[in-house]
Scaffold this active site. Structure first.
Site, PDB file in Angstrom:
ATOM      1  CG  ASP A  29      52.742   2.901  11.035  1.00  0.00           C
ATOM      2  OD1 ASP A  29      53.645   3.202  10.234  1.00  0.00           O
ATOM      3  OD2 ASP A  29      51.774   3.642  11.277  1.00  0.00           O
ATOM      4  CG  ASP A  46      48.825   4.379  15.403  1.00  0.00           C
ATOM      5  OD1 ASP A  46      48.995   4.298  14.171  1.00  0.00           O
ATOM      6  OD2 ASP A  46      49.406   5.224  16.126  1.00  0.00           O
ATOM      7  CG  ASP A  84      48.434   1.232  10.210  1.00  0.00           C
ATOM      8  OD1 ASP A  84      49.309   1.259   9.338  1.00  0.00           O
ATOM      9  OD2 ASP A  84      48.444   1.967  11.219  1.00  0.00           O
TER      10      ASP A  84
END
Length: 793
Positions: free
Chosen positions: A293, A536, A540
């Site tokens: 990410d 995080d 996700d």
């Protein structure tokens, strides 16, 4: 007000706490039992009793090694468990609970039934509860497999194991501990924490299983043949059978793997890397695609407001930037969102010293699926989110205004007025852009070096983010990610075919929804890649769950950290190379050492079959097998397993190991078999032939050791020569202990001839094995190519 301390204590006394009996970690007692009461230890116990009964005490030389193996295994596993326990305490899940009218942050295991907890985006629901006040969007995919977000309002049930995607609520715990939904589900399925075994562990278990099956019938047949057909004494028959069985047991292989994984776990723990599962280290070592990410991985987890500008389209509603700032501050103070964006806006509002001017009617929390949040004030509805998702088809009207910022790698949010008040069914009314929030998100200091490492190691990087693809591409380029200029807007990937093609074509994916992240990971796996996913946030988790290995930043959402296999406790992405290096070191070294163990197993198995076919007694004694194992397999295998090794893992574990072990095993069988036959022809004593065979096996063992240790360095030379010295010393000063007898000149000559012949034989068999391996790899590549072509079609 929540419960009082007295009420909490009453529930603790009644056992109504949130502790469960479902711990996936072994207790110290379980570790001792699992290492002591093994199938092979039972075989060794039976062998020990038989040798004692026939008075062959000299052949008990294997016993100290077996006891030592068991003790070392217990000690290392207990040490690793204590290290992981300490690390888990640092990463233990917490909850905000209200007791005596005061908010407290406590560990989830300390919660009791009827506690009132506060849940917000990023929290994993730790026990069954019912919503008392507020509203949240919950993802129950970890329980049901359905990825759709479910809205929970007062009176609705919340199931443990699910996680909050957006919103905030107060909830009262109804079922805790073993009575919670996730606990009952886990007890029923009996799969919680078992996970899928890594290829290395699975292959080793397979080897151990088949060896365990064949040694009993082979042992019985060898004894029958030796005693009843060859008419050997009971003592000779027992020692010959025991020697064959000991040679077939890979007693150190499983221990070697356990110790290697335990030491790596402790080494990574010292670097603030927590492995929820020791086997995950192998999965990450095999990774060839790393999905990351942007926020919190490439960039720092925190943002700051760089600039607030008015939109040209909103001039008829706003006259000054001050009015826009005032509206935005009111929105910020009214929102319950706690993501990085909102934290940056709150910091900005606090520095501004502003106070709210408008009354809130309703809140719509930010959602990763819709990419926006909204607040309904008495005077109207305002939206904050991704410009493409808020404006949809009208995005082109503002694209030119924000292009400059996205090219600089800044994050741009649209602040707009909505003509309606109900957003439960999406944006159905007109949206009027008012202005833009420009957020700066600095790249991590060591991001370039980290991604350079992965580039050099042949690991492809895929950046999967919910932000604008142009912004993400610019940030990825600044971080040194190869191919970052190739980006795509995920909203255009509306079919499975487009998604499959895109995963190979593009490096950066922008405006990705959580469900699309999951689909991208699956598409990469279908194409034959081993995929790791780092993240995080709650957006996700779905992708992390399906990835071959998942990595979470501890500074992110608690739900993500609990769902991941690897947690970076200091949220430093620069530790990723350490994890990959440790994985590669463990797998490559265990693979190399496993080949040494299998040489002995292949030789003993084939020699046992050779003895049965030719109706001869197995030529070696247990003490001689122990001597060979100690200095050509056991000690060097363990020492080599600690060597640095950063080579990329290629091929299947069991195929690699067998192809490396076969040349040595076949060389041993042919050399010893021929020596035994010639010894019989020349009428040499059995004891002399057995001694000569032991020395030939030792010579071949060191040849194999040299070959497997390539490329050689000072440490490897040191390990090999130290073991040669140990063998020579034992052969001279401990010859009686290891059943070594004096040899005649003819026997010595035979030994020398077969020693030289074994070298040539081993060399040619190794060349054949390498050609077979090359052909196998070529076939695998061709199969993979055909599969990719089929997928493209």
């Amino acid at each position: 007000m929540g419960l009082t301390q007295q009420q909490v204590q009453e529930r603790i006394d009644q056992g109504l706490t949130n502790e469960t009996d479902l711990s996936t970690d072994k207790t110290t007692k379980e570790i001792i039992i699992s290492n002591t009461f093994t199938y092979f230890n039972l075989i060794f116990l039976i062998i020990t009793v038989l040798l004692c009964l026939v008075g062959s005490f000299r052949n008990l030389t294997f016993l100290p090694i077996v006891i030592g193996n068991t003790l070392i295994g217990i000690i290392q596993e207990v040490r690793a468990k204590r290290t992981l326990d300490k690390m888990n305490l640092l990463n233990a899940p917490h909850a905000i609970v209200v007791r005596d009218g005061v908010k407290q942050k406590i560990e989830t295991e300390q919660l009791v039934q009827d506690d009132e907890i506060i849940l917000e985006a990023g929290n994993q629901i730790c026990a069954d509860a019912v919503v008392v006040e507020g509203s949240v969007q919950v993802n129950e995919s970890l329980l049901t497999g359905e990825a759709d977000e479910v809205e929970k309002n007062p009176g609705d049930e919340l199931f443990s194991g699910s996680f909050v995607v957006s919103g905030q609520c107060h909830a009262e715990l109804t079922h805790v501990g073993n009575e919670s939904y996730i606990a009952k589900l886990s007890q029923e399925a009996k799969t919680m924490g078992s996970g899928e075994q890594s290829e290395m562990i699975r292959s080793i278990n397979q080897i151990v299983k088949w060896v365990g099956i064949v040694i009993i019938p082979i042992g019985l047949l060898l004894f029958y043949q030796s005693h009843f057909i060859n008419h050997e004494t009971i003592r000779r028959s027992v020692t010959a059978t025991v020697a064959a069985i000991i040679g077939m047991i890979p007693e150190g292989l499983y221990l070697l793997t356990t110790i290697a994984l335990a030491l790596s776990t402790m080494k990574l723990a010292s670097r603030k890397v927590l492995l929820h599962d020791m086997k995950s280290i192998e999965a990450l070592a095999r990774v060839d695609v790393l999905c990351v990410d942007k926020t919190g991985t490439i960039t720092e987890p925190t943002m700051n407001v760089k600039q607030i500008i008015c939109s040209k389209n909103g001039k008829n509603l706003l006259h000054t930037p001050e009015e826009l700032q005032e509206l935005l501050v009111d929105y910020t103070l009214a929102s319950n969102d706690n993501n990085a964006t909102m934290q940056a806006l709150r910091t900005f509002a606090e520095n501004d010293g502003a106070t709210p001017h408008r009354m809130v009617v309703e809140r719509y929390p930010f959602s990763s699926t819709t990419k926006y949040g909204a607040i309904v004030f008495t005077e109207g509805t305002y939206i904050l989110g991704a410009p493409e998702f808020v404006l949809r088809d009208a995005y082109a009207t503002v694209e030119e205004e924000i292009t400059t910022f996205t090219k600089d790698g800044d994050r741009v949010l649209l602040f707009a007025k909505y003509a309606g008040t109900d957003l439960k069914h999406g944006l159905t009314e007109e949206v009027i852009p008012l202005g833009f929030v420009i957020l700066a998100n600095p790249i991590r200091e060591n991001a370039k070096q980290t991604f350079e490492y992965f580039n050099n190691q042949g690991v492809a990087i895929k950046v999967i983010s919910g932000d604008n693809p142009g912004t993400v591409s610019e940030v990825a380029l600044q971080a040194g990610i190869l191919g970052a200029e190739n980006y795509v807007d995920a909203t255009t990937l509306d079919t499975a075919a487009k998604l499959r093609d895109a995963v190979e074509q593009y490096t950066v994916f922008g405006r990705v929804t959580p469900k699309q992240k999951q689909k991208l990971v699956k598409a990469l796996q279908i194409k034959g890649h081993t995929v790791a996913m780092t993240g995080d946030g709650v957006n996700d988790i779905l992708a992390m769950k399906d990835a071959d290995c998942s990595v979470a930043m501890a500074s992110g959402s608690e739900a993500a950290a609990q769902a991941a296999q690897v947690v970076l406790l200091d949220s430093d992405f620069a530790h990723m190379p350490d994890v990959v290096y440790e994985g590669r070191r463990v797998v490559n070294n265990v693979q190399r050492s496993a080949s040494l163990f299998l040489v002995k197993n292949i030789f003993s198995l084939l020699m046992a079959v050779f003895s049965m076919v030719l109706m001869i007694t197995y030529p070696l004694e247990p003490a001689q097998v122990s001597l060979i194992s100690m200095f050509t397999i056991g000690a060097p295998g363990f020492l080599l397993a600690l060597e640095p090794n950063k080579n990329r893992i290629e091929g299947r574990f069991i195929t690699n190991v067998l192809l490396k072990a076969l040349p040595g095993g076949l060389t041993d069988v042919i050399a010893v078999g021929a020596l035994v036959m010639l010894g019989s022809v020349f009428g040499l004593p059995d004891a002399s032939v057995a001694t000569a065979a032991t020395l030939v096996l030792s010579v071949v063992g060191f040849m194999i050791l040299f070959k497997i240790s390539e490329p050689l360095n000072k440490m490897k030379y040191g390990v090999i020569f130290l073991n040669i010295f140990g063998l020579v010393f034992s052969g001279i000063f401990l010859k009686k202990l290891f059943a070594l007898s004096d040899m005649s000149n003819r026997c010595i000559l035979l030994m020398v001839v077969f020693g030289f012949a074994a070298e040539s034989l081993f060399r040619y068999l190794t060349l054949i094995a390498e050609k077979l391996r090359a052909r196998y790899e070529k076939k695998q590549k061709y199969t993979g190519y055909k599969r990719k072509r089929k997928l493209r079609r």
